[in-house]
Design an enzyme around this catalytic site. Sequence first.
Site, PDB file in Angstrom:
ATOM      1  N   GLN A   1      -4.923  -9.610   4.689  1.00  0.00           N
ATOM      2  CA  GLN A   1      -3.836  -9.716   3.775  1.00  0.00           C
ATOM      3  C   GLN A   1      -2.944  -8.601   3.611  1.00  0.00           C
ATOM      4  O   GLN A   1      -2.999  -7.696   4.445  1.00  0.00           O
ATOM      5  CB  GLN A   1      -4.514  -9.553   2.129  1.00  0.00           C
ATOM      6  CG  GLN A   1      -5.228  -8.605   1.932  1.00  0.00           C
ATOM      7  CD  GLN A   1      -6.162  -8.654   0.515  1.00  0.00           C
ATOM      8  OE1 GLN A   1      -5.822  -7.994  -0.205  1.00  0.00           O
ATOM      9  NE2 GLN A   1      -6.854  -9.534   0.392  1.00  0.00           N
TER      10      GLN A   1
ATOM     11  N   HIS B   1       0.270  -7.048   0.904  1.00  0.00           N
ATOM     12  CA  HIS B   1       1.013  -7.093  -0.297  1.00  0.00           C
ATOM     13  C   HIS B   1       2.463  -6.555  -0.355  1.00  0.00           C
ATOM     14  O   HIS B   1       2.977  -5.759   0.505  1.00  0.00           O
ATOM     15  CB  HIS B   1       0.365  -5.872  -1.299  1.00  0.00           C
ATOM     16  CG  HIS B   1      -1.290  -6.026  -1.341  1.00  0.00           C
ATOM     17  ND1 HIS B   1      -1.939  -7.075  -1.938  1.00  0.00           N
ATOM     18  CD2 HIS B   1      -2.303  -5.122  -1.035  1.00  0.00           C
ATOM     19  CE1 HIS B   1      -3.147  -7.026  -1.854  1.00  0.00           C
ATOM     20  NE2 HIS B   1      -3.385  -5.903  -1.252  1.00  0.00           N
TER      21      HIS B   1
ATOM     22  N   GLU C   1      -1.954   1.111  -2.232  1.00  0.00           N
ATOM     23  CA  GLU C   1      -3.124   1.382  -2.602  1.00  0.00           C
ATOM     24  C   GLU C   1      -3.903   2.339  -1.614  1.00  0.00           C
ATOM     25  O   GLU C   1      -3.360   2.592  -0.730  1.00  0.00           O
ATOM     26  CB  GLU C   1      -4.288  -0.027  -2.757  1.00  0.00           C
ATOM     27  CG  GLU C   1      -4.304  -0.634  -1.365  1.00  0.00           C
ATOM     28  CD  GLU C   1      -4.932  -2.090  -1.497  1.00  0.00           C
ATOM     29  OE1 GLU C   1      -5.121  -2.615  -2.493  1.00  0.00           O
ATOM     30  OE2 GLU C   1      -5.108  -2.733  -0.367  1.00  0.00           O
TER      31      GLU C   1
ATOM     32  N   HIS D   1      -4.118  -5.433   5.995  1.00  0.00           N
ATOM     33  CA  HIS D   1      -5.222  -4.712   5.866  1.00  0.00           C
ATOM     34  C   HIS D   1      -6.540  -5.433   5.623  1.00  0.00           C
ATOM     35  O   HIS D   1      -6.345  -6.620   5.051  1.00  0.00           O
ATOM     36  CB  HIS D   1      -4.951  -3.682   4.963  1.00  0.00           C
ATOM     37  CG  HIS D   1      -4.839  -4.196   3.680  1.00  0.00           C
ATOM     38  ND1 HIS D   1      -3.570  -4.637   3.239  1.00  0.00           N
ATOM     39  CD2 HIS D   1      -5.760  -4.532   2.524  1.00  0.00           C
ATOM     40  CE1 HIS D   1      -3.723  -4.934   2.048  1.00  0.00           C
ATOM     41  NE2 HIS D   1      -4.814  -5.007   1.578  1.00  0.00           N
TER      42      HIS D   1
ATOM     43  N   ARG E   1      -2.472 -13.581   1.768  1.00  0.00           N
ATOM     44  CA  ARG E   1      -3.606 -13.659   2.446  1.00  0.00           C
ATOM     45  C   ARG E   1      -3.120 -14.544   3.702  1.00  0.00           C
ATOM     46  O   ARG E   1      -2.537 -15.459   3.724  1.00  0.00           O
ATOM     47  CB  ARG E   1      -4.638 -14.648   1.777  1.00  0.00           C
ATOM     48  CG  ARG E   1      -6.095 -14.786   2.491  1.00  0.00           C
ATOM     49  CD  ARG E   1      -7.140 -15.595   2.147  1.00  0.00           C
ATOM     50  NE  ARG E   1      -7.314 -15.504   0.711  1.00  0.00           N
ATOM     51  CZ  ARG E   1      -7.003 -16.106  -0.071  1.00  0.00           C
ATOM     52  NH1 ARG E   1      -6.471 -17.182  -0.240  1.00  0.00           N
ATOM     53  NH2 ARG E   1      -7.213 -15.897  -1.512  1.00  0.00           N
TER      54      ARG E   1
END
Length: 169
Positions: free
Chosen positions: A36, A38, A56, A114, A134
């Site tokens: 996926q 983001h 993240e 990632h 995704r």
Amino acid sequence: KEIGMEALGTNCKCESIEDFPILIKLIDADDKLSVQVHPDDEYAAAHEKDVRGKTEAWYIIDCDDDAELILGFNREVSVEEFKEAAKSDAMMDICNKIKVKKGDLFFIESGTMHAICKGILLAEVQQNSNTTYRVYDYGRLQNGKPRELHIDKAVDEKHTYVYSLIKIG
């Protein structure tokens, strides 16, 4: 949520506990998770319901000896090649796989493709956002159908950060 707004202290500018900008998760991957990406804050605010993108960090608490993560590409990839690879196991041929060990720390900036692979227990500290694109799910089915992929959003040229990670040409 049990403590409520008091847990955020006196300087938090959040209107509710759900507005708190950080989310911490413990992820115990007994199977590989989807590949996926983001969006960043700007793209999420302009194109999604979420006001935040998602950057993240992962801290490896424990892992199998052969555990690995996927972070980015292992070479230059065109948009067309990326889209085609996402339809099959060819995606694994362009992913950068990194062996991990207990104590490793990874910073995954928004826009970085990632995946957490099997055999990893990690702590994830992230921006409080649920926006995930995704791009590959190993051909797995959900209710007898392939899981939804978000390939076009991942390479949307309006999302300059994600788009720039796929080398054109």
